[in-house]
Write a protein that holds these residues in place. Structure first.
Motif, PDB file in Angstrom:
ATOM      1  N   PRO A 199      25.313  28.524   1.769  1.00  0.00           N
ATOM      2  CA  PRO A 199      26.042  29.689   2.276  1.00  0.00           C
ATOM      3  C   PRO A 199      25.980  29.753   3.796  1.00  0.00           C
ATOM      4  N   THR A 200      26.975  30.339   4.398  1.00  0.00           N
ATOM      5  CA  THR A 200      27.016  30.493   5.848  1.00  0.00           C
ATOM      6  C   THR A 200      27.014  31.976   6.206  1.00  0.00           C
ATOM      7  N   GLY A 201      26.702  32.266   7.476  1.00  0.00           N
ATOM      8  CA  GLY A 201      26.683  33.642   7.929  1.00  0.00           C
ATOM      9  C   GLY A 201      27.086  33.746   9.386  1.00  0.00           C
ATOM     10  N   ILE A 202      27.356  34.976   9.823  1.00  0.00           N
ATOM     11  CA  ILE A 202      27.747  35.269  11.199  1.00  0.00           C
ATOM     12  C   ILE A 202      26.749  36.264  11.788  1.00  0.00           C
ATOM     13  N   ILE A 203      26.269  35.987  12.991  1.00  0.00           N
ATOM     14  CA  ILE A 203      25.361  36.902  13.675  1.00  0.00           C
ATOM     15  C   ILE A 203      26.139  38.156  14.086  1.00  0.00           C
ATOM     16  N   THR A 256      20.782  20.538  17.107  1.00  0.00           N
ATOM     17  CA  THR A 256      20.772  21.327  15.887  1.00  0.00           C
ATOM     18  C   THR A 256      19.402  21.977  15.762  1.00  0.00           C
ATOM     19  N   LEU A 257      19.395  23.296  15.733  1.00  0.00           N
ATOM     20  CA  LEU A 257      18.149  24.044  15.650  1.00  0.00           C
ATOM     21  C   LEU A 257      17.959  24.606  14.239  1.00  0.00           C
ATOM     22  N   LYS A 258      16.722  24.703  13.844  1.00  0.00           N
ATOM     23  CA  LYS A 258      16.402  25.293  12.547  1.00  0.00           C
ATOM     24  C   LYS A 258      15.258  26.276  12.740  1.00  0.00           C
ATOM     25  N   GLY A 259      15.446  27.502  12.267  1.00  0.00           N
ATOM     26  CA  GLY A 259      14.428  28.518  12.430  1.00  0.00           C
ATOM     27  C   GLY A 259      14.722  29.735  11.570  1.00  0.00           C
ATOM     28  N   TYR A 260      14.106  30.872  11.937  1.00  0.00           N
ATOM     29  CA  TYR A 260      14.186  32.086  11.119  1.00  0.00           C
ATOM     30  C   TYR A 260      14.761  33.246  11.928  1.00  0.00           C
ATOM     31  N   VAL A 261      15.599  34.055  11.253  1.00  0.00           N
ATOM     32  CA  VAL A 261      16.194  35.241  11.873  1.00  0.00           C
ATOM     33  C   VAL A 261      16.118  36.405  10.892  1.00  0.00           C
ATOM     34  N   PHE A 262      16.192  37.645  11.424  1.00  0.00           N
ATOM     35  CA  PHE A 262      16.251  38.818  10.556  1.00  0.00           C
ATOM     36  C   PHE A 262      17.540  38.773   9.725  1.00  0.00           C
ATOM     37  N   ALA A 263      17.404  38.886   8.407  1.00  0.00           N
ATOM     38  CA  ALA A 263      18.585  38.821   7.522  1.00  0.00           C
ATOM     39  C   ALA A 263      19.516  40.002   7.725  1.00  0.00           C
ATOM     40  N   ALA A 264      18.975  41.136   8.161  1.00  0.00           N
ATOM     41  CA  ALA A 264      19.784  42.353   8.314  1.00  0.00           C
ATOM     42  C   ALA A 264      20.882  42.182   9.356  1.00  0.00           C
ATOM     43  N   TYR A 265      20.736  41.217  10.259  1.00  0.00           N
ATOM     44  CA  TYR A 265      21.708  41.026  11.334  1.00  0.00           C
ATOM     45  C   TYR A 265      22.584  39.781  11.111  1.00  0.00           C
ATOM     46  N   VAL A 266      22.637  39.346   9.851  1.00  0.00           N
ATOM     47  CA  VAL A 266      23.497  38.209   9.487  1.00  0.00           C
ATOM     48  C   VAL A 266      24.442  38.657   8.381  1.00  0.00           C
ATOM     49  N   ARG A 267      25.740  38.558   8.637  1.00  0.00           N
ATOM     50  CA  ARG A 267      26.737  38.872   7.604  1.00  0.00           C
ATOM     51  C   ARG A 267      27.072  37.585   6.865  1.00  0.00           C
ATOM     52  N   VAL A 268      26.765  37.531   5.571  1.00  0.00           N
ATOM     53  CA  VAL A 268      27.049  36.337   4.781  1.00  0.00           C
ATOM     54  C   VAL A 268      28.550  36.210   4.611  1.00  0.00           C
ATOM     55  N   SER A 269      29.071  35.011   4.911  1.00  0.00           N
ATOM     56  CA  SER A 269      30.526  34.795   4.876  1.00  0.00           C
ATOM     57  C   SER A 269      30.903  33.886   3.729  1.00  0.00           C
TER      58      SER A 269
END
Length: 269
Positions: A199-203, A256-269
């Protein structure tokens, strides 16, 4: 003369009592048939389903009802002769789930409906993954009990499709939970089909979103992702702060970076 009149009256009274208590009831006074039991699904193909049920004595026949949604509405699709207690439903869609109820009738009186029988036509199963954290339900629809909550990226298998009572597409899936195979239903648009598809998302954070090395605000800061940045969601986890985090992959220039972000600020597209 009076004696003859009394005798005639007695005769008619006796005749009336005989008719009431000795003459068998007619079909118009037939009893309401009992509930149909033991409804089963037999052989199925890509476009047909066979069902059967326990027969009833002294009935005029059976009525088969079907719905494409567990919650109905159910519509009558066939009358069955009293000597039969099976039905083959043909010209169905491949990989779809259907729901059946059967009742007997005697004259103009109809019996109690059977329990709902769930049956499905055959098709090849498909691998998929959960797009975003989702509840898995006992049947198709948010009005049904939650069986489990699966995180984004969880691998599942699509068995067939169905609809909820509003006509929204849902899927019946199998998945593993605590090492055991389970079954349930999820809205179809919450699934990504294919073994490798992520799945992909938008910040959506106005001031950007920090990408960290692990799921903690104390972890090393790898980058700040501007609003509108597209990321690939690898998995979902719960951080030390009890908040939901996504592990994501993102391209920045040639890196290419890989890490962790707050899920609340990512809209799953």
């Amino acid at each position: 003369m009076k004696l003859n009149v009394n005798l005639k009256r007695c005769f008619f009274v006796l005749l009336l009592l005989f008719v009431i208590f000795c003459v068998p009831q007619t079909a118009s006074a037939a009893r309401r048939p009992g509930k149909i039991t033991n409804v089963k699904c037999g052989a199925t193909t890509n476009n047909s389903i066979n069902i059967s049920w326990a027969p009833k004595n002294n009935v005029s026949g059976y009525q088969v009802f079907r719905s494409s949604c567990y919650d109905g509405p159910f519509r009558k699709i066939r009358d069955i002769a009293p000597e039969n207690h099976a039905f083959c439903n043909i010209r169905l869609q491949s990989g779809r789930e259907y729901y059946y109820r059967v009742r007997a009738y005697s004259g103009k009186k109809t019996g109690v409906f059977s329990k709902i029988l769930t049956a499905r036509t055959k098709c090849a199963s498909r691998a998929a993954s959960i797009r975003a954290s989702s509840n898995i339900r006992k049947h198709a629809g948010t009005n049904h009990p939650v069986l489990a909550t699966l995180n984004s990226g969880t691998k599942v298998t699509i068995i067939c499709t169905t609809d909820n009572k509003f006509g929204t597409p849902w899927s019946r899936i199998s998945f593993k939970l605590d090492g055991k195979k389970k079954y349930g239903y999820i809205r179809s648009d919450l699934l990504s089909v294919g073994k490798t598809q992520k799945p992909t998302g938008i910040i959506i954070a106005n001031s950007g979103l920090h990408l960290r090395k692990s799921a903690s605000i104390q972890s090393e800061l790898l980058a700040t992702l501007p609003k509108g940045t597209s990321v690939t969601i690898l998995r979902q986890t719960t951080g030390a702060d009890k908040r939901k985090w996504y592990q994501v992959r993102v391209k920045q220039g040639k890196k290419t970076l890989k890490g962790y972000v707050f899920a609340a600020y990512v809209r799953v597209s």
